[in-house]
Design an enzyme around this catalytic site. Structure first.
Site, PDB file in Angstrom:
ATOM      1  N   ASP A 125     -17.353 -10.354 -10.823  1.00 20.14           N
ATOM      2  CA  ASP A 125     -16.548 -10.635  -9.633  1.00 20.14           C
ATOM      3  C   ASP A 125     -16.365 -12.105  -9.294  1.00 20.14           C
ATOM      4  OD1 ASP A 125     -15.563  -8.349  -8.668  1.00 20.14           O
ATOM      5  OD2 ASP A 125     -16.770  -8.273  -6.859  1.00 20.14           O
ATOM      6  N   CYS A 179      -0.919   6.166 -16.417  1.00 20.99           N
ATOM      7  CA  CYS A 179      -0.520   6.613 -15.069  1.00 20.99           C
ATOM      8  C   CYS A 179       0.644   7.607 -15.158  1.00 20.99           C
ATOM      9  CB  CYS A 179      -0.087   5.425 -14.209  1.00 20.99           C
ATOM     10  SG  CYS A 179      -1.463   4.496 -13.512  1.00 20.99           S
ATOM     11  N   CYS A 182       2.752   9.636 -12.171  1.00 28.35           N
ATOM     12  CA  CYS A 182       1.906   9.760 -10.967  1.00 28.35           C
ATOM     13  C   CYS A 182       2.140   8.577 -10.019  1.00 28.35           C
ATOM     14  CB  CYS A 182       0.446   9.809 -11.395  1.00 28.35           C
ATOM     15  SG  CYS A 182      -0.717   9.881 -10.033  1.00 28.35           S
ATOM     16  N   CYS A 185      -1.693   7.262  -5.723  1.00 34.27           N
ATOM     17  CA  CYS A 185      -2.373   6.178  -4.992  1.00 34.27           C
ATOM     18  C   CYS A 185      -1.405   5.499  -4.019  1.00 34.27           C
ATOM     19  CB  CYS A 185      -2.963   5.163  -5.966  1.00 34.27           C
ATOM     20  SG  CYS A 185      -1.801   4.566  -7.198  1.00 34.27           S
ATOM     21  N   CYS A 189      -1.838   5.564   0.381  1.00 36.19           N
ATOM     22  CA  CYS A 189      -2.217   4.355   1.125  1.00 36.19           C
ATOM     23  C   CYS A 189      -1.759   4.437   2.584  1.00 36.19           C
ATOM     24  CB  CYS A 189      -1.619   3.109   0.463  1.00 36.19           C
ATOM     25  SG  CYS A 189      -2.071   1.615   1.371  1.00 36.19           S
ATOM     26  N   CYS A 205      -3.843  -4.394   3.459  1.00 37.12           N
ATOM     27  CA  CYS A 205      -4.854  -3.500   2.883  1.00 37.12           C
ATOM     28  C   CYS A 205      -6.090  -3.423   3.794  1.00 37.12           C
ATOM     29  CB  CYS A 205      -5.228  -4.014   1.495  1.00 37.12           C
ATOM     30  SG  CYS A 205      -6.604  -3.112   0.784  1.00 37.12           S
ATOM     31  N   CYS A 235      -6.833   4.942  -2.011  1.00 31.44           N
ATOM     32  CA  CYS A 235      -6.050   4.880  -3.259  1.00 31.44           C
ATOM     33  C   CYS A 235      -6.932   5.227  -4.461  1.00 31.44           C
ATOM     34  CB  CYS A 235      -5.368   3.522  -3.424  1.00 31.44           C
ATOM     35  SG  CYS A 235      -6.504   2.123  -3.360  1.00 31.44           S
ATOM     36  N   CYS A 239      -6.784   9.272  -7.113  1.00 36.23           N
ATOM     37  CA  CYS A 239      -6.454   9.191  -8.540  1.00 36.23           C
ATOM     38  C   CYS A 239      -6.926  10.435  -9.304  1.00 36.23           C
ATOM     39  CB  CYS A 239      -7.082   7.941  -9.146  1.00 36.23           C
ATOM     40  SG  CYS A 239      -6.595   7.711 -10.861  1.00 36.23           S
TER      41      CYS A 239
HETATM   42  S1  SF4 Z   1      -3.367   7.639  -8.698  1.00 31.30           S
HETATM   43 FE1  SF4 Z   1      -4.320   6.887 -10.613  1.00 31.30          FE
HETATM   44  S2  SF4 Z   1      -3.068   7.773 -12.273  1.00 31.30           S
HETATM   45 FE2  SF4 Z   1      -1.909   7.997 -10.378  1.00 31.30          FE
HETATM   46  S3  SF4 Z   1      -0.569   6.176 -10.346  1.00 31.30           S
HETATM   47 FE3  SF4 Z   1      -2.408   5.663  -9.162  1.00 31.30          FE
HETATM   48  S4  SF4 Z   1      -3.769   4.682 -10.616  1.00 31.30           S
HETATM   49 FE4  SF4 Z   1      -2.208   5.756 -11.831  1.00 31.30          FE
HETATM   50  S1  SF4 Z   2      -7.764   0.233  -0.255  1.00 29.64           S
HETATM   51 FE1  SF4 Z   2      -5.962  -0.865   0.497  1.00 29.64          FE
HETATM   52  S2  SF4 Z   2      -4.363  -0.359  -0.977  1.00 29.64           S
HETATM   53 FE2  SF4 Z   2      -5.986   1.170  -1.257  1.00 29.64          FE
HETATM   54  S3  SF4 Z   2      -5.379   2.895   0.083  1.00 29.64           S
HETATM   55 FE3  SF4 Z   2      -6.753   1.587   1.263  1.00 29.64          FE
HETATM   56  S4  SF4 Z   2      -5.357   0.247   2.392  1.00 29.64           S
HETATM   57 FE4  SF4 Z   2      -4.189   1.114   0.695  1.00 29.64          FE
END
Ligand code: SF4
Ligand code: SF4
Length: 343
Positions: A125, A179, A182, A185, A189, A205, A235, A239
């Site tokens: 990081d 992806c 799809c 995510c 949000c 965010c 998000c 997934c």
């Molecule tokens: S939810 Fe996962 S698979 Fe679907 S678009 Fe987002 S990152 Fe890609």
């Molecule tokens: S982490 Fe940020 S980008 Fe992801 S769902 Fe939450 S608000 Fe949205």
């Protein structure tokens, strides 16, 4: 056994769940990164503006660098930390700060690499490395539309770390983008922070707003925060690649019971000493009491009721204006929903 296989074996023995190797070259999204910074979509995270070229090219960070060893460690702590909780914390913060644990393991792996010669530089990081690009190049996973790295077995629940090395290691093949069509995510949000596939406006965010942002939470996002008091997993949760996720082997990533099992309003009674004690070794300690109580006030404004008003009224008298202002906002929200408290 080849040198690559030896390194992967050491990584597995140290508890890493995956280890793959990328060639050392300029990161594939280096130009996008500069655009993102120039557009100001990184918010107040000023450190991201520093040294974009160093961040993008491991050969500048470590002269003679030939490969990037990309490592993943599963932190998935399961679904629910406790029954009936009125707050949410991003999963990666359910227990100890991961930096210490991963750094120790990276240093150990570097010591083992030294027996093979060359120079090595570990990063988790903090270093100037566009780590998701190298993880994609190494085939560890791919850069999902959420902008997070997705792993075919660990889904979204893993930490990334790297070691830059001058050893001439054979690179692994990239895995490609899986992806498909799809957009789960993006749809999930709550603040529309993912403005397009692989485009994040950090200023919208909830992770940024509740953790990195040092000032007030902009009012336009307060209701969308719901009961999140540190980070956001929406998000990641959405997934479909998480269907293969398994609970982490590492006990220090599983939910720490002292952090859960409270009512939101209990947190408003924390002074600095109690805050530091409760969140000892936790990443939450990093944002300090004022920012944490700011977040708690917003969550109470969203999910609290009349029984929370006395604690909020105390917080509204806090000498720290950040806490006081958000407490006033929360009181107004609750009163708007339920009517003024009877005196
Ligand atoms: S939810 Fe996962 S698979 Fe679907 S678009 Fe987002 S990152 Fe890609
Ligand atoms: S982490 Fe940020 S980008 Fe992801 S769902 Fe939450 S608000 Fe949205």
């Amino acid at each position: 056994m080849s040198t690559q296989e030896q390194i992967k074996l050491w990584a597995r023995q140290l508890g890493f769940d995956d280890c793959r190797i990328a060639p050392a070259r300029r990161a594939s999204h280096a130009d996008d990164y500069v655009d993102w910074i120039e557009d100001g979509r990184h918010g107040d995270m000023a450190w991201l503006e520093r040294n974009p070229e160093r961040r993008s090219d491991p050969r500048i960070v470590l002269p003679g660098c030939k490969a990037v060893i990309c490592l993943a460690i599963n932190y998935y702590p399961g679904d629910q930390p406790a029954e009936g909780m009125d707050y949410r914390i991003a999963r990666y913060a359910w227990n100890d700060d991961y930096h210490d644990l991963i750094e120790k393991r990276l240093k150990q792996l570097c010591r083992q690499l030294e027996t093979l010669g060359g120079q090595h530089k570990p990063y988790v990081d903090t270093g100037p490395v566009l780590e998701r690009d190298f993880a994609s190049d190494a085939g560890l996973g791919w850069n999902g539309k959420s902008t997070m790295q997705i792993h075919r077995k660990l889904g979204t629940w893993f930490f990334l770390a790297e070691i830059l090395t001058t050893l001439p290691l054979q690179a692994d093949e990239a895995f490609g983008d899986h992806c498909g069509k799809c957009v789960a995510c993006i749809d999930a949000c709550p603040t529309a922070a993912i403005t397009a596939p692989r485009r994040l406006d950090a200023r919208r965010c909830i992770s940024y707003l509740t953790i990195e942002n040092k000032g007030p939470i902009p009012e336009e996002f307060r209701e969308a925060m719901g009961n999140r008091i540190y980070g956001c997993d929406d998000c990641l949760d959405a997934c479909p690649w998480n269907r293969f996720a398994r609970t982490a082997r590492e006990a220090s990533f599983l939910a720490r019971k002292e952090i859960f099992g409270h009512h939101l309003r209990d947190f408003l009674g924390l002074d600095d000493v109690a805050f530091n004690k409760l969140f000892q070794k936790s990443p939450i300690k990093r944002i300090k009491r004022a920012r944490f109580l700011r977040n708690v006030c917003v969550a109470l404004g969203n999910v609290g009721g009349p029984s929370d008003l006395p604690a909020l009224e105390m917080a509204a008298k806090d000498p720290d204006p950040l806490i006081a202002e958000h407490a006033h906002w929360a009181i107004a929200q609750i009163q708007r929903k339920t009517g003024p408290a009877s005196s």
